[in-house]
Structure formats: C-alpha cells, structure tokens
Motif scaffolding. Structure first.
Motif, PDB file in Angstrom:
ATOM      1  N   LEU A  12       0.797  -1.233   0.000  1.00  0.00           N
ATOM      2  CA  LEU A  12       0.000   0.000   0.000  1.00  0.00           C
ATOM      3  C   LEU A  12       0.830   1.283   0.000  1.00  0.00           C
ATOM      4  O   LEU A  12       0.487   2.223  -0.722  1.00  0.00           O
ATOM      5  CB  LEU A  12      -0.987  -0.004   1.165  1.00  0.00           C
ATOM      6  N   ARG A  16       0.157   4.026  -2.852  1.00  0.00           N
ATOM      7  CA  ARG A  16      -0.268   5.395  -2.511  1.00  0.00           C
ATOM      8  C   ARG A  16       0.690   6.423  -3.120  1.00  0.00           C
ATOM      9  O   ARG A  16       0.270   7.428  -3.690  1.00  0.00           O
ATOM     10  CB  ARG A  16      -0.312   5.579  -1.000  1.00  0.00           C
ATOM     11  N   THR A  43     -13.661   7.343  -1.774  1.00  0.00           N
ATOM     12  CA  THR A  43     -12.907   6.112  -2.028  1.00  0.00           C
ATOM     13  C   THR A  43     -11.421   6.426  -2.178  1.00  0.00           C
ATOM     14  O   THR A  43     -10.573   5.780  -1.567  1.00  0.00           O
ATOM     15  CB  THR A  43     -13.429   5.414  -3.303  1.00  0.00           C
ATOM     16  N   ARG A  46      -9.929   8.283   1.208  1.00  0.00           N
ATOM     17  CA  ARG A  46      -9.624   7.341   2.296  1.00  0.00           C
ATOM     18  C   ARG A  46      -8.350   6.568   1.995  1.00  0.00           C
ATOM     19  O   ARG A  46      -7.520   6.349   2.867  1.00  0.00           O
ATOM     20  CB  ARG A  46     -10.783   6.366   2.522  1.00  0.00           C
ATOM     21  N   PHE A  47      -8.200   6.160   0.740  1.00  0.00           N
ATOM     22  CA  PHE A  47      -7.002   5.409   0.367  1.00  0.00           C
ATOM     23  C   PHE A  47      -5.753   6.275   0.519  1.00  0.00           C
ATOM     24  O   PHE A  47      -4.756   5.843   1.108  1.00  0.00           O
ATOM     25  CB  PHE A  47      -7.129   4.895  -1.073  1.00  0.00           C
ATOM     26  N   THR A  52      -7.434   2.881   4.569  1.00  0.00           N
ATOM     27  CA  THR A  52      -7.863   1.577   4.075  1.00  0.00           C
ATOM     28  C   THR A  52      -6.688   0.623   4.186  1.00  0.00           C
ATOM     29  O   THR A  52      -5.532   1.026   4.088  1.00  0.00           O
ATOM     30  CB  THR A  52      -8.335   1.641   2.612  1.00  0.00           C
ATOM     31  N   ASN A  54      -6.447  -2.295   2.333  1.00  0.00           N
ATOM     32  CA  ASN A  54      -6.223  -3.066   1.112  1.00  0.00           C
ATOM     33  C   ASN A  54      -6.769  -2.311  -0.097  1.00  0.00           C
ATOM     34  O   ASN A  54      -7.422  -1.290   0.043  1.00  0.00           O
ATOM     35  CB  ASN A  54      -6.838  -4.464   1.221  1.00  0.00           C
ATOM     36  N   VAL A  55      -6.466  -2.841  -1.257  1.00  0.00           N
ATOM     37  CA  VAL A  55      -6.997  -2.274  -2.502  1.00  0.00           C
ATOM     38  C   VAL A  55      -8.403  -2.837  -2.657  1.00  0.00           C
ATOM     39  O   VAL A  55      -8.592  -4.033  -2.832  1.00  0.00           O
ATOM     40  CB  VAL A  55      -6.111  -2.651  -3.704  1.00  0.00           C
ATOM     41  N   THR A  56      -9.385  -1.962  -2.575  1.00  0.00           N
ATOM     42  CA  THR A  56     -10.783  -2.381  -2.649  1.00  0.00           C
ATOM     43  C   THR A  56     -11.192  -2.622  -4.098  1.00  0.00           C
ATOM     44  O   THR A  56     -10.544  -2.125  -5.026  1.00  0.00           O
ATOM     45  CB  THR A  56     -11.698  -1.299  -2.043  1.00  0.00           C
ATOM     46  N   LEU A  59     -11.480   0.558  -5.965  1.00  0.00           N
ATOM     47  CA  LEU A  59     -10.232   1.266  -6.181  1.00  0.00           C
ATOM     48  C   LEU A  59      -9.368   0.618  -7.265  1.00  0.00           C
ATOM     49  O   LEU A  59      -8.650   1.316  -7.995  1.00  0.00           O
ATOM     50  CB  LEU A  59      -9.452   1.330  -4.861  1.00  0.00           C
TER      51      LEU A  59
END
Length: 125
Positions: A12, A16, A43, A46-47, A52, A54-56, A59
């Motif tokens: 992550l 990012r 979305t 928040r990332f 977050t 994990n990678v939703t 996303l």
C-alpha cells in the motif's frame, strides 16, 4: 457485525505514492480523478489518507487506469527477498554470475510460484 482485524497489504505505501505521483503528473485532484472515473471521491481520499488496509474492488480499476501495479513487488515487503539471508545463500550456491544462469534461475522461480502461492493459501488460518 464487527470488522475482522487484518494487517494492511505490504504494497500500500508504494501504491499510494504512485497514485499521488500520477495525480500530480496529470494535474488532477483526487476528487477530479474520482469524478472522471465515476467513483465516489471518498474512495480515493480514504485510500490516500491511509485509512484503508487493502486495494478495494472500487479502487482497483482506478489504479489500473493509472497504470499502477497492484501486485506485490519484492521491495514492498519490509524483509525483502533480496535481503533474505536464506534466499541469498541459495543463490550463492547456484549462481555463477552469468546472465544466462540468471535467466534460468528466474524461469525456475516463476515456474514454482503457483505451487508456493497455493501452499501458502492452504496453510493460512
């Protein structure tokens, strides 16, 4: 229903950083990027704010659009494989420094990868 505690994905911070760089390079704000891609701005916010773990699913397409690799890389893990003593010892035993040998070793590692992944999934709690 309470959330299940789980550690964040190791990749992550890199993702990012790459997303921040992409937005800057494209001259986009997170909100503008989310709007253009049809996703709620929260979305991305928040990332980027590291809220977050994990990678939703929402996303992932955004990251793919930005051409950001969401797969784990060796540098994503704090104890990277290249710094792992056991891996280095094994390589020292078989690698003679030639590029052709490096290609053979890389092919062997890639070929056993699916077996390792499957074994790790079976042993996970």
């Amino acid at each position: 229903m309470p959330r299940i505690a789980k550690p964040p994905q190791a990749n992550l911070p890199r993702i990012r950083k790459e997303l921040h760089a992409y937005l800057e390079r494209m001259g986009l704000t997170p909100t503008a990027f989310a709007t253009a891609r049809g996703v709620n701005q929260s979305t991305i916010q928040r990332f980027l704010a590291a809220r977050t773990k994990n990678v939703t699913p929402k996303l992932k397409p955004l990251l793919e659009h930005a051409e950001i690799d969401v797969n784990m890389c060796i540098d994503d893990v704090a104890t990277a494989g290249r710094d792992n003593v056991r891996i280095r010892q094994a390589l020292d035993k078989v690698w003679d420094g030639r590029e052709s040998t490096a290609e053979i070793l890389a092919t062997l590692i890639e070929s056993v990868g699916p077996v390792i992944v499957q074994a790790n999934h079976r042993s996970a709690p």
